[in-house]
Design a protein around this motif. Structure first.
Motif, short mmCIF file in Angstrom:
data_model
loop_
_atom_site.label_atom_id
_atom_site.label_comp_id
_atom_site.label_asym_id
_atom_site.label_seq_id
_atom_site.Cartn_x
_atom_site.Cartn_y
_atom_site.Cartn_z
N ASN C 202 0.79 -1.23 0.00
CA ASN C 202 0.00 0.00 0.00
C ASN C 202 0.82 1.28 0.00
O ASN C 202 0.29 2.37 -0.18
N ALA C 203 2.14 1.17 0.17
CA ALA C 203 2.97 2.37 0.11
C ALA C 203 3.52 2.58 -1.29
O ALA C 203 4.37 3.44 -1.52
N PHE C 204 3.02 1.78 -2.25
CA PHE C 204 3.56 1.85 -3.61
C PHE C 204 2.45 2.13 -4.61
O PHE C 204 1.27 1.99 -4.31
N GLU C 205 2.85 2.52 -5.80
CA GLU C 205 1.83 2.83 -6.82
C GLU C 205 2.39 2.55 -8.21
O GLU C 205 3.61 2.45 -8.40
N ALA C 206 1.50 2.42 -9.18
CA ALA C 206 1.91 2.23 -10.57
C ALA C 206 2.55 3.51 -11.07
O ALA C 206 2.13 4.61 -10.71
N LYS C 207 3.57 3.36 -11.88
CA LYS C 207 4.28 4.53 -12.42
C LYS C 207 4.12 4.56 -13.93
O LYS C 207 4.49 3.60 -14.62
N GLY C 208 3.63 5.66 -14.44
CA GLY C 208 3.51 5.84 -15.89
C GLY C 208 2.47 4.93 -16.52
O GLY C 208 1.76 4.20 -15.83
#
Lengths: 233, 232, 258
Positions: C202-208
């Motif tokens: 949950n501390a991460f996200e998709a990039k681009g």
């Protein structure tokens, strides 16, 4: 396997071999360095002093190297405190994790080899050194340790060969050592057996060269003897 | 207590597989070791070459690489053998357990053949001559006179090899056999607690090797008892 | 003595298993009503092992639905990703249902069914951290991917200046992203979706944007086994048509992945 496929993998495997040798050299040196105090504490007559190396050796000889490697690499990263501390830049790097684990692992074995050698130094020599007025630490530095190192050399050489083979596990933590390179090549060419056999030939070649280097060193340190003393580690 | 988050039973099942694997590989390894030692002491040069080649090659290779090669190559090799020897061209299934057992047994055998060879030549030649004089065949001499003593002499060395074998079972996790290391990795994937779980695995391995070393001490004592009786 | 007996007993039990497995010769032709399916069990939500040691996930559910549709009796075989194709070709199992992309490279070694879902590749990094996923932006960054996947190959072909780390399992790549060893990873978008929605991610996200759109996922079988391929294709069409596919899809993703 075509010759082209075979020739193509050789330079890749060779660069993997360089990483394998770097790991081996580091752990053989650091392992020896750590093993000396461990062995000295191990032969100590004070039980609490010998308890530390005993526990250390018990753990590192009683568990698989793969578990130790995963404990250091994946395990320590579990803790926020470790990730924010000054050691993280080192532990972040798979190479250093492998080098540290291999050093700690081999130190346990080398310290047992050294202990055997220290205990094999003839009592008469120690008594003689004491009789001419040498102090306890002087006896260790000028008599016992030099003798023990020479006696331990064949078994130490053996341990280096064992570490060379054990270092193949570095591939399980993303390192492109000889085995890691072979795994990656075989995932592209779908010829695992041919690729692993070729990698195996590299290991055998390294073993062959190392064995001769160690034999040369033994002869060099035993100019008076043709056959070095064998110690069963 | 460590919270294994419901994976305790899985770890226990993995430990059982680890034990089965170690014991099965031990049996394969002892047989290969004896065969290897007999080959090394053979009167025929090609057989000697085969025996020495086996132990020298395998002892020079990383165990991990041998396991990988066996896993991917076992079917190929078996199929080639079946096809040339028996004309069987079907497919042969090699399970992860069989591949693991063979690979570990193969490694164990290479080291054990050296131990057995040493033990066999350490038995005074006069004993074999005496047995032959009593009318025993070569085979009887080997099984009744040589082998029981070889067992005693080689036991401490074999014990060491068994400890190494037990730890090497962790390598079989890469070929998909659900032994201790593999089930631990599964659990790590689900719980994201690598340290707790790998440490638990380490403690289980420590228990296994400790129990094995106690068992070995018992076996060695028993073997030594026999010697004293024979001498008195 | 009882120790010895247990010891030899266990050894013989192990031996018996080993011998039986070696002796177990399987006939050349696979039986039409029995199918062994290879999957990895370390690739949630598509295939994973739960705490009972049972295989679960989208791939497993789809495989079960296909088998029901073909009226075949299916067994699952777990197999590490690295050895998946060699194991298929050596008949450890008859079909791979393990989120395998249909690629030219692989088609040299195996045949594929029609797609059973469509995948794309996407970078994932820490929330709030600026990650420029262009070739120039990733230069010198540490990027993880699973060994022998199209993510790994795509990185090597298109982002060769990045420091690429290859992992034996996707799980290990995520562990290293979470511990901060990696700046980003490249993986299948749906796999990332699952992980980003878990506690660990949950501390991460998709990039681009996704970098490789239209990656088709199929069932791999041995070359030349056309009967099986035709049957599988028909079964895929059937479960999509009768709504079974939609139900399985909805269990895992709020959007269609077909």
């Amino acid at each position: 396997m075509t010759w082209v496929a075979f020739l193509e993998m050789l330079p890749k495997l060779a660069s993997g071999a360089v990483l394998t040798l770097e790991l081996l050299f580091l752990s053989a040196c650091v392992g020896l360095f750590l093993a000396v105090p461990l062995a000295l504490a191990r032969v100590s007559k004070r039980w609490w002093l010998s308890l530390i190396p005993r526990t250390y050796i018990f753990f590192f000889r009683g568990t698989p190297l793969l578990v130790q490697l995963f404990l250091v690499y994946y395990g320590l990263g579990q803790f926020e405190a470790v990730r924010e501390s000054f050691v993280w830049p080192v532990l972040r790097d798979a190479f250093w994790c492998a080098a540290i684990t291999f050093s700690l692992h081999t130190a346990a074995y080398i310290s047992e080899i050294l202990r055997g050698a220290i205990q094999a130094v003839p009592v008469g020599e120690i008594e003689a050194a004491r009789a001419i007025g040498m102090r306890f630490h002087q006896v260790y530095i000028s008599v016992i340790l030099p003798r023990a190192f020479r006696m331990a050399l064949p078994a130490y050489g053996n341990e280096i060969i064992l570490m060379l083979k054990a270092s193949a596990l570095a591939s399980t933590i993303t390192l492109m050592d000889l085995t890691g390179t072979a795994k990656t090549i075989s995932s592209i060419n779908y010829m695992p057996v041919e690729t692993f056999v070729t990698a195996g030939a590299f290991y055998l070649a390294i073993t062959y060269v190392l064995t001769h280097v160690i034999r040369f060193l033994e002869r060099h340190l035993h100019p008076d003897r043709k056959e070095p003393v064998m110690i069963v580690g | 207590m460590i919270d294994l988050q419901g994976f305790g039973a899985l770890l226990f099942a993995g430990t059982q597989v680890t034990l089965q694997l170690a014991l099965a590989a031990l049996v394969v390894g002892l047989i290969l070791g004896l065969l290897g030692a007999t080959a090394k002491l053979s009167e025929h040069a090609p057989v000697r070459l085969l025996g020495n080649g086996y132990s020298t090659l395998v002892r020079g290779l990383p165990e991990f690489l041998v396991v990988l090669t066996f896993y991917f190559g076992a079917t190929d090799i078996l199929m080639a053998v079946a096809s040339t020897l028996f004309g069987y061209d079907g497919y042969i299934e090699v399970s992860a357990f069989a591949a693991g057992t063979t690979a570990l047994g193969f490694i164990f055998g290479a080291y054990a053949s050296e131990l057995f060879r040493g033990a066999i030549i350490s038995i005074p030649g006069g004993q074999a001559e005496a047995a032959r004089a009593l009318g025993m065949t070569k085979r009887q001499t080997f099984f009744r006179i040589t082998l029981p003593q070889v067992w005693r002499i080689a036991l401490p060395g074999l014990g060491n090899l068994f400890m190494i074998l037990m730890k090497d079972t962790a390598l079989i996790s890469v070929v998909g056999l659900e032994e201790l290391m593999r089930v631990t990795a599964f659990a790590v994937g689900r719980t994201k607690e690598p340290f707790t779980l790998y440490l638990t695995a380490a403690v289980i391995y420590l228990l296994l090797t400790s129990i094995a070393s106690l068992g070995l001490r018992y076996l060695e004592k028993r073997a030594a008892l026999g010697v004293r009786e024979a001498l008195s | 003595m009882s120790f010895l007996r247990t010891f030899t007993g266990l050894a013989f039990k192990g031996m018996a298993i080993a011998t039986l497995s070696v002796i177990a010769l399987t006939a050349t032709a696979y039986a039409a009503d029995k199918l062994r399916i290879g999957t990895e069990g370390a690739y949630p939500p598509f295939n994973l092992v739960d705490s009972n040691g049972e295989l679960q996930g989208f791939d497993v559910d789809i495989a079960k639905a296909l088998c029901a549709s073909m009226k075949a009796e299916c067994t699952f075989v777990k197999q590490d990703w690295d050895g998946m194709i060699p194991a298929l070709n050596k008949r450890k199992f008859d079909a791979i249902v393990a989120s395998m992309s249909i690629t030219e490279e692989r088609q040299k070694a195996v045949d594929f069914s029609e797609r059973y879902y469509t995948n794309k590749l996407q970078f994932v990094g820490k929330k709030g951290m600026d990650v420029d996923i262009s070739a120039a932006g990733l230069k010198g960054k540490v990027i993880g991917a699973q060994r022998a996947t199209i993510s790994g190959q795509w990185l090597e072909q298109n982002r060769a200046d990045a420091d690429i780390k290859l992992y034996d399992t996707q799980e290990n790549a995520y562990l290293d992203l979470a511990s901060g060893r990696l700046d980003a990873i490249l993986a299948d978008a749906f796999v990332n979706y699952e992980w980003l929605n878990s506690d660990a991610g949950n501390a991460f996200e998709a990039k681009g944007d996704p970098v490789f759109d239209g990656d088709l996922i199929g069932i791999a079988i041995r070359k030349g086994e056309d009967d099986l391929r035709i049957k599988l294709n028909k079964a895929i069409k059937d479960i999509v048509a009768d709504g079974t596919y939609g139900k399985i899809n909805a269990k895992y993703f709020p959007f269609s992945i077909y």
